[in-house]
Write an enzyme that holds these catalytic residues in place. Structure first.
Site, short mmCIF file in Angstrom:
data_model
loop_
_atom_site.label_atom_id
_atom_site.label_comp_id
_atom_site.label_asym_id
_atom_site.label_seq_id
_atom_site.Cartn_x
_atom_site.Cartn_y
_atom_site.Cartn_z
N SER A 8 0.80 -1.23 0.00
CA SER A 8 0.00 0.00 0.00
C SER A 8 0.83 1.28 0.00
O SER A 8 0.32 2.35 -0.29
CB SER A 8 -0.95 0.01 1.20
OG SER A 8 -0.21 0.13 2.40
N LYS A 10 1.09 4.33 6.85
CA LYS A 10 0.34 5.13 5.88
C LYS A 10 0.85 6.57 5.91
O LYS A 10 1.63 6.96 6.77
CB LYS A 10 -1.17 5.13 6.20
CG LYS A 10 -1.81 3.77 6.24
CD LYS A 10 -1.89 3.12 4.89
CE LYS A 10 -2.61 1.77 5.02
NZ LYS A 10 -2.07 0.76 4.18
#
Length: 186
Positions: free
Chosen positions: A46, A87
């Site tokens: 991701s 993230k």
């Protein structure tokens, strides 16, 4: 006294001194890294292209004790299920985040970032405006099409208490060792 003056034992004294210095430096480095940081293995893809699945990064836990996360910082946070994720911070406390027509909007204005960080094919819960409360952050993975992040209810808005630190160094794999500043928006 002859031990310190004798040329035959001078090499031994220098060697012992050098070994003690190396041990002290390594002990200090270990204390700093593990006392104020955390080692985290990146799972999934991701955060590509900046971080790949399997990369091992070090986080700086101290930066958010004395400061707050900034937009585009790459952070480690703990989800409700106990998993650690990596993230990028997109939305800050008090802001409204929305994803409309594939564009990330902050308080109704397009996010000023390179195109690959602006475009989002799936808006998720950010299809409607998401208001961030005090101490809440909206996080997205860089690889928007392969990221489970704040767009989804199982992650949602992330609180400051969930954020354990700022990623600052990738040290595995050794061929990719280097600092991560959060400005790597490639």
């Amino acid at each position: 006294m002859d031990f310190y003056i004798n040329e035959e034992t001078a090499w031994l004294r220098k060697s012992v001194s050098w070994i003690v210095n190396v041990v002290v430096v390594l002990a200090c480095a270990w204390f700093l890294v593990y006392g104020f940081g955390e080692q985290v293995k990146v799972s999934g893809n991701s955060m590509q292209p900046v971080l790949d699945g399997g990369d091992v990064v070090l986080t700086d836990r101290l930066s958010y004790v004395i400061g707050k996360p900034q937009r585009f910082d790459i952070v480690v946070f703990e989800r409700e299920d106990g998993k650690k994720n990596v993230k990028r911070v997109i939305g800050l406390p008090g802001e409204t985040v929305q994803i409309k027509n594939g564009i990330v909007l902050i308080d109704g204005e397009p996010l000023k970032a390179p195109a690959q960080l602006e475009q989002v094919s799936l808006a998720g819960r950010a299809e409607s405006p998401v208001q961030l409360s005090d101490g809440e952050y909206f996080l997205l993975g860089d690889n928007r099409d392969s990221s489970e992040d704040s767009r989804f209810a199982n992650v949602g808005n992330v609180t400051l208490e969930q954020i354990s630190g700022k990623v600052w160094l990738r040290f595995l794999p050794l061929l990719k060792i280097g600092f991560i500043s959060g400005k790597e928006r490639s």
